[in-house]
Scaffold this active site. Structure first.
Site, mmCIF file in Angstrom:
data_model
loop_
_atom_site.group_PDB
_atom_site.id
_atom_site.type_symbol
_atom_site.label_atom_id
_atom_site.label_comp_id
_atom_site.label_asym_id
_atom_site.label_seq_id
_atom_site.Cartn_x
_atom_site.Cartn_y
_atom_site.Cartn_z
ATOM 1 N N ARG A 165 0.808 -1.229 0.000
ATOM 2 C CA ARG A 165 0.000 0.000 0.000
ATOM 3 C C ARG A 165 0.840 1.277 0.000
ATOM 4 O O ARG A 165 0.357 2.342 0.380
ATOM 5 C CB ARG A 165 -0.970 0.015 1.187
ATOM 6 N N SER A 252 -11.647 0.492 2.167
ATOM 7 C CA SER A 252 -11.097 0.029 3.447
ATOM 8 C C SER A 252 -10.408 1.200 4.141
ATOM 9 O O SER A 252 -9.486 1.808 3.581
ATOM 10 C CB SER A 252 -10.106 -1.112 3.229
ATOM 11 N N GLU A 353 -5.960 4.413 5.832
ATOM 12 C CA GLU A 353 -5.571 4.220 4.433
ATOM 13 C C GLU A 353 -5.965 5.394 3.542
ATOM 14 O O GLU A 353 -5.160 5.832 2.730
ATOM 15 C CB GLU A 353 -6.178 2.908 3.897
#
Length: 358
Positions: A165, A252, A353
């Site tokens: 990520r 998410s 995130e």
């Protein structure tokens, strides 16, 4: 280039939250990008690049600078000597549209990333991944405008520094590069990736591993896999649909934490279960990856949990949703409560995130 003033940003995000931008510039070419950067510098204002708005939490006061709305469109297939076609794609193209373009041409490598909202330019920034695939597996080159040198550059896969990520675009070089095009190298007539348990179950395959499939004929097509991923995501409210309150989210909200083996043991003790029953995966260097959703649920943050106008999706534990009329402050209050409770119980620090703006 279209230049507008005091444009509300909430309609440009999947969360539906955010105040206005002082300046809003829609760019459709590389020349526009360079001009937009000059405009921001001439006004001595900060610059933010907005793509599909699917991974953003924008402040209620908005952004007191220049928002560059990326709208560069291009999607071309180029033959390569080694036989692996290259797709050159503008940063403003729809990501899911690109996935469909690829699977319809039997080009493998991104079929498990179907249904993800947003635009192509945002995918290398966070090394977008889902259902066993990451964009880093297929990205060959990322073409960017370097705001330091005021020139366009082309960065190789290695130069992008991809990790879980992350990339240089959201870590060491945050704010330096503006992605204008991404080149993907895909596999012609390649087999679909069926590593994710939910996906294998969807097709009635054994869950233990891809080796359970003995013949290529047993595999679904790339297009079938992409549509199955969309179906699974839709069932979790993770495909944006204005009519579905569960999809008013930024995807998410928390990264799956990477922790030490000792932290895994502590988590199992706190949860009162054996360590083998705690879902986890190797993450290299003796570390393991834990599902953030597992931590939330055991800390009491289950699907449907609400705190004012913000809450957790009724279909997906990790999706924080706008239940109607939520502000950024509402989402932040819920975020802080979740982080604090998980920290108190498991001594694990969750990380957000979505990108915070303003």
């Amino acid at each position: 280039m279209l230049i507008e003033e005091h444009v509300a940003l909430a309609p440009f995000t999947t969360l539906g939250i955010g105040g206005p931008a002082k300046w809003f510039l829609t760019v459709t070419s590389e020349d526009d990008v360079a001009e937009a950067v000059r405009f921001a510098r001439g006004c001595d204002l900060p610059l933010f690049v907005l793509g599909g708005g699917s991974n953003l939490l924008i402040a209620d006061d908005g952004f007191p600078g220049v928002v560059l709305h990326m709208a560069i469109r291009r999607m071309e297939q180029e033959a390569m000597p080694e036989g692996h076609p290259l797709l050159r794609v503008g940063a403003g193209e729809s990501w899911d549209g690109l996935v469909q373009f690829a699977v319809e041409r039997d080009l493998a490598g991104m079929e498990c990333l179907a249904g993800i909202p947003g635009t192509v330019g945002g995918t290398p920034v966070q090394n977008v991944g889902a259902y066993g695939q990451e964009v880093a597996e297929t990205i060959a080159v990322v073409r960017c405008f370097d705001t330091q040198t005021q020139a366009f550059v082309e960065l190789s896969n290695a130069e992008c520094g991809f990790a879980y990520r992350t990339s240089i675009f959201n870590t060491t070089e945050r704010g330096r590069y503006i992605v204008v095009r991404v080149d993907f190298r895909l596999r012609p007539d390649g087999a679909p990736k069926l590593a994710y348990a939910d996906l294998r179950k969807h097709f009635g395959l054994l869950v233990a591993g891809v080796s359970d499939v003995t013949t290529p004929q047993a595999l679904p097509s790339l297009a079938e896999v992409a549509e199955a991923v969309r179906t699974i995501r839709r069932g979790k409210g993770m495909v944006f649909d204005p009519a579905d309150p569960n999809s008013r989210s930024a995807g998410s909200f928390f990264r799956n934490p990477i922790v030490s083996h000792e932290a895994l043991l502590h988590a199992s003790e706190v949860a009162g279960v054996g360590v083998d029953t705690v879902p986890h995966w190797p993450a290299g260097d003796g570390m393991v990856k834990l599902p953030a959703a597992w931590l939330l649920e055991r800390a009491g943050f289950v699907r449907g949990f609400a705190l004012g106008n913000a809450g957790i999706s009724t279909r997906h534990t990790l999706a924080l949703v706008n239940r109607g009329g939520a502000t950024a402050a509402d989402v932040i209050a819920l975020r802080e409560r979740i982080i604090a409770d998980v920290r108190a119980q498991f001594e694990i620090e969750l990380e957000q995130e979505p990108v915070s703006v303003g």
